[in-house]
Design an enzyme around this catalytic site. Sequence first.
Site, short mmCIF file in Angstrom:
data_model
loop_
_atom_site.label_atom_id
_atom_site.label_comp_id
_atom_site.label_asym_id
_atom_site.label_seq_id
_atom_site.Cartn_x
_atom_site.Cartn_y
_atom_site.Cartn_z
N SER A 157 -2.32 -5.34 -9.75
CA SER A 157 -3.35 -5.85 -8.64
C SER A 157 -2.89 -6.08 -7.59
O SER A 157 -3.19 -5.76 -6.34
CB SER A 157 -3.90 -7.00 -9.33
N ASP B 36 -12.12 -13.12 -7.28
CA ASP B 36 -12.51 -12.41 -5.92
C ASP B 36 -13.47 -11.34 -6.12
O ASP B 36 -14.64 -11.44 -5.39
CB ASP B 36 -11.36 -11.48 -5.44
N SER C 103 18.84 1.20 28.13
CA SER C 103 20.14 0.47 27.71
C SER C 103 20.05 -0.90 28.16
O SER C 103 20.05 -0.68 29.82
CB SER C 103 21.27 1.15 27.45
N GLN D 259 -8.92 -0.50 -19.50
CA GLN D 259 -9.82 -1.17 -18.34
C GLN D 259 -9.35 -0.80 -16.89
O GLN D 259 -10.10 -1.16 -16.05
CB GLN D 259 -9.47 -2.78 -18.46
N HIS E 40 26.37 24.01 8.73
CA HIS E 40 27.45 23.20 8.60
C HIS E 40 27.91 22.48 9.91
O HIS E 40 29.39 22.23 9.73
CB HIS E 40 28.66 23.79 7.99
#
Length: 459
Positions: free
Chosen positions: A345, A97, A300, A252, A175
Amino acid sequence: MQLQNLTAISPIDGRYRNQLASIDDASNAPKLDHYFSEFALIRYRVWVEIEYLVLLSEEGFLALSAEQIAALRKIYAGFDVSDAEQVKNHEKVTNHDVKAVEYFIKDKMDAMGLGDQREWVHFGLTSQDVNNTAVPLSWKHALERELYPRLDELIEKLRRLAMEWEPVSMLARTHGQPASPTRLGKEVMVFVERLEHQLRLLQQIPCSAKFGGATGNFNAHHVAYPSTDWIAFGNKFVEERLELRRQQFTTQIEHYDDLAAQMDGIKRIGTILIDLCRDIWTYVSMDYFKQKIKAGEVGSSAMPHKVNPIDFENAEGNLGIANAIWEHLASKLPISRLQRDLTDSTVLRNIGVPFAHFTLSLRSIDRGLGKLVLNEEKIRADLDANWIVIAEAIQTILRREKIANPYEALKALTRGAARVNQDTFSQYIDSLEVSEEVKQELRAVTPFGYTGVHPPMAR
């Protein structure tokens, strides 16, 4: 089947594409295809290659006139789908590419009469010098042009609602049980503060890039021009031309550590937004909010009365998907065998997927907030039904007055009682051996006013 919205495998490119892609320039819809599509990746690669060529010229390695430089920059500025198709045609032959991008630019240079300069394209570079600058550049633009502004807009909308609802006293629930009252606006400000803080932390993380040859040491550059300071050249290219941070010691590929940190930061914001969605969903279920009705919409397929909080549900679902992918990307990308393997990649090509799901959630939350209608009658009714919550206030004032065991007395009065109301406390206060002044102070405490204090909410 031919690819279109109805035949796409992913809902990002199917059902939701119109909410995420550049339908037209005037639309306020996100334009994520400008940053994360295959077209975008090719365009940003062309951008990097040409800007590298321009800097080589400015540093004296080749001679390009101002007109020629302007013409070269038009290649990526005016890059369109037909250009991308030419690159893909090269890729069919090269099966690579980035090399296809190099050949595309060389074709353009031949057509411009610059064929004698064509070998300066991709001079000394490896593919990752292009990928690890093109992707961070597109990522940076997506953050700055799409994500940050939309988060700022959401935070500002929540702030406005917080200020509007600041006077509204509301029963708190800790709670899940009735607790000391609060103010609705302050509860919204909790999310404003959390989101704002995490966004600022996220914005401090730099967009980093790798640029240094096949193994990060400018080997090819140095052997061809050993007297050139290629480190200074690389820093100038990445940091001044592309406005990214150049990593100095690399393999790299780039480290991806800063990218992972950004993804973790977005994931934290997503977690906060899930919390917001669930809280608002719960307030809707408690009838603290009604929702605006849009003519023709169905809540609904079976129950005609329903108006569901679907925007917050959709947002929660999309945030969950986004967070799961962010987590994988952030844990995978920084790991590469020795000087590189190729696992980054294919993974890196997917960074637009969680970005898209996250963006969808922001749009859903914005729609949902716009539909909310405050139901103060229900909020006040809940407060009136829970006089029990002022027990904390009563026992605290009695502690101040040095009355023995007030907590235990209030516990006996209220805990497990069949009914506790205003009369319950009035009778209890009347029975106390305290001054009339203190009794008046105690009688003044109500669930509606017992909401404490918080900092000002103004910007």
